[in-house]
Design an enzyme around this catalytic site. Structure first.
Site, PDB file in Angstrom:
ATOM      1  N   GLU A  57       0.823  -1.148   0.053  1.00  0.00           N
ATOM      2  CA  GLU A  57      -0.091   0.163   0.021  1.00  0.00           C
ATOM      3  C   GLU A  57       0.869   1.006  -0.201  1.00  0.00           C
ATOM      4  OE1 GLU A  57      -2.250   1.032   3.630  1.00  0.00           O
ATOM      5  OE2 GLU A  57      -3.370   2.491   2.320  1.00  0.00           O
ATOM      6  N   ASP A 131      -1.589  12.235  -3.066  1.00  0.00           N
ATOM      7  CA  ASP A 131      -1.804  13.723  -3.504  1.00  0.00           C
ATOM      8  C   ASP A 131      -1.787  13.808  -5.016  1.00  0.00           C
ATOM      9  OD1 ASP A 131      -1.183  14.643  -0.961  1.00  0.00           O
ATOM     10  OD2 ASP A 131       0.750  13.821  -1.131  1.00  0.00           O
ATOM     11  N   ASP A 167     -10.186  10.710  -5.686  1.00  0.00           N
ATOM     12  CA  ASP A 167     -11.356  11.744  -5.944  1.00  0.00           C
ATOM     13  C   ASP A 167     -10.926  12.553  -6.697  1.00  0.00           C
ATOM     14  OD1 ASP A 167      -9.419  12.738  -4.256  1.00  0.00           O
ATOM     15  OD2 ASP A 167     -10.952  13.724  -2.645  1.00  0.00           O
TER      16      ASP A 167
HETATM   17  C1  LIG Z   1      -3.346  12.424   0.428  1.00  0.00           C
HETATM   18  S1  LIG Z   1      -2.602  11.495   1.732  1.00  0.00           S
HETATM   19  C2  LIG Z   1      -3.221   9.873   1.559  1.00  0.00           C
HETATM   20  C3  LIG Z   1      -2.903   9.237   2.540  1.00  0.00           C
HETATM   21  C4  LIG Z   1      -3.724   7.905   2.609  1.00  0.00           C
HETATM   22  N1  LIG Z   1      -3.563   6.948   1.348  1.00  0.00           N
HETATM   23  C5  LIG Z   1      -5.345   8.272   2.780  1.00  0.00           C
HETATM   24  O1  LIG Z   1      -5.923   8.027   1.701  1.00  0.00           O
HETATM   25  O2  LIG Z   1      -5.696   8.537   3.831  1.00  0.00           O
HETATM   26  C6  LIG Z   1      -0.765  11.120   0.825  1.00  0.00           C
HETATM   27  C7  LIG Z   1       0.232  10.640   1.582  1.00  0.00           C
HETATM   28  O3  LIG Z   1       1.105  10.183   0.578  1.00  0.00           O
HETATM   29  C8  LIG Z   1       2.548  10.247   1.310  1.00  0.00           C
HETATM   30  N2  LIG Z   1       3.325  10.558   0.256  1.00  0.00           N
HETATM   31  C9  LIG Z   1       3.170  11.397  -0.759  1.00  0.00           C
HETATM   32  N3  LIG Z   1       4.316  11.421  -1.693  1.00  0.00           N
HETATM   33  C10 LIG Z   1       4.983  10.463  -1.066  1.00  0.00           C
HETATM   34  C11 LIG Z   1       6.325   9.892  -1.269  1.00  0.00           C
HETATM   35  N4  LIG Z   1       7.001  10.383  -2.487  1.00  0.00           N
HETATM   36  N5  LIG Z   1       7.067   9.009  -0.538  1.00  0.00           N
HETATM   37  C12 LIG Z   1       6.345   8.562   0.531  1.00  0.00           C
HETATM   38  N6  LIG Z   1       4.917   9.002   0.876  1.00  0.00           N
HETATM   39  C13 LIG Z   1       4.561   9.865   0.210  1.00  0.00           C
HETATM   40  C14 LIG Z   1       2.236  11.540   2.403  1.00  0.00           C
HETATM   41  O4  LIG Z   1       3.234  11.473   3.302  1.00  0.00           O
HETATM   42  C15 LIG Z   1       0.762  11.456   2.669  1.00  0.00           C
HETATM   43  O5  LIG Z   1       0.768  10.466   3.875  1.00  0.00           O
END
Ligand SMILES: C[S@@+](CC[C@H](N)C(=O)[O-])C[C@H]1O[C@@H](n2cnc3c(N)ncnc32)[C@H](O)[C@@H]1O
Length: 230
Positions: A57, A131, A167
């Site tokens: 994941e 993101d 989304d």
């Molecule tokens: C928008 S949040 C979504 C978290 C979770 N999947 C959710 O749906 O609640 C995006 C997550 O991706 C992680 N993230 C973004 N780019 C990343 C990267 N290059 N390496 C590791 N984590 C990353 C961020 O730390 C964050 O926790």
């Protein structure tokens, strides 16, 4: 009062199922005994010791999918990956409390993921609500950009599957364009997952970011695809 970030980091560093990388230039996973470990290509045999297929994941945040899959797919091993330790902590604590032996967490930037898993070691990759990086100049940071697909190609089995749930209309459309350009094979594709005929109980798992609905979208999108060979 909930735990602070530092207390969570301290907890994480003592959990046998949590591995952390602290370096870009010399990537290595550090375990709870502060030792560098290398399970590259041997997670199923040497860490989980059960030989089961491994699902990642990515951008797991609080690890909702890792928790759900660990419970509902006992014949698989699930590894949640994120850079944010205070988020991973929630999932890692849950796995510990439930005494689940088929889940782990890796704290690293995903850009280095190929250092920690071997060729064809991963059977599936789930990417829930990454993101969207709305600005065009940031598109290489999107976790379905060609740059990241190339990394996934290094660790996924040839018939391995990638699942994107989002989304964001922008990320959904972008992913479909990349998937087409890269010659990937779409297995499932729904612009409105919850009004589609597709039934997979895992897809009803709602993550923190799904509930936040930051993009203000009216539908949840889902794409499942295979990378194919280059
Ligand atoms: C928008 S949040 C979504 C978290 C979770 N999947 C959710 O749906 O609640 C995006 C997550 O991706 C992680 N993230 C973004 N780019 C990343 C990267 N290059 N390496 C590791 N984590 C990353 C961020 O730390 C964050 O926790």
């Amino acid at each position: 009062m909930g735990k602070g970030k530092l207390a969570k980091f301290d907890d994480l560093s003592q959990m046998p199922h949590v591995f952390q990388n602290f370096s870009w230039s010399d990537p290595q996973l550090i375990n709870y005994q502060k030792e560098a470990v290398n399970y590259n290509g041997r997670w199923a045999t040497d860490f989980f010791q059960n030989g089961q297929p491994i699902i990642l994941e990515l951008a797991c945040g609080y690890g909702e999918y890792t928790m759900a899959m660990a419970e509902h797919l006992p014949n698989h091993n699930i590894i949640g990956v994120d850079i944010k330790g205070n988020r991973i902590w929630t999932g890692a604590r849950y796995i510990q409390e439930k005494q689940l032996t088929n889940a782990a967490f890796v704290r690293t930037t995903i850009d280095l993921i190929h250092h920690f898993f071997g060729a064809a070691e991963i059977s599936e990759i789930w990417i829930p609500f990454p993101d969207p990086h709305n600005r065009h100049s940031k598109q290489n940071k999107r976790l379905t950009s060609p740059k990241f697909l190339e990394l996934y190609r290094k660790i996924l089995m040839p018939d391995g599957v990638i699942h994107l749930k989002t989304d964001s209309d922008l990320l959904y459309k972008y992913t479909l364009e990349v998937v087409e350009k890269e010659g990937c094979t779409i297995i499932e594709n729904y612009r409105d997952l919850y009004n589609s005929p597709f039934a997979n109980p895992l897809l009803s798992v709602s993550t923190r970011y799904e509930r936040l609905n930051i993009s203000g979208a009216d539908t949840i999108k889902y794409v499942q695809f295979r990378l194919g060979q280059k």
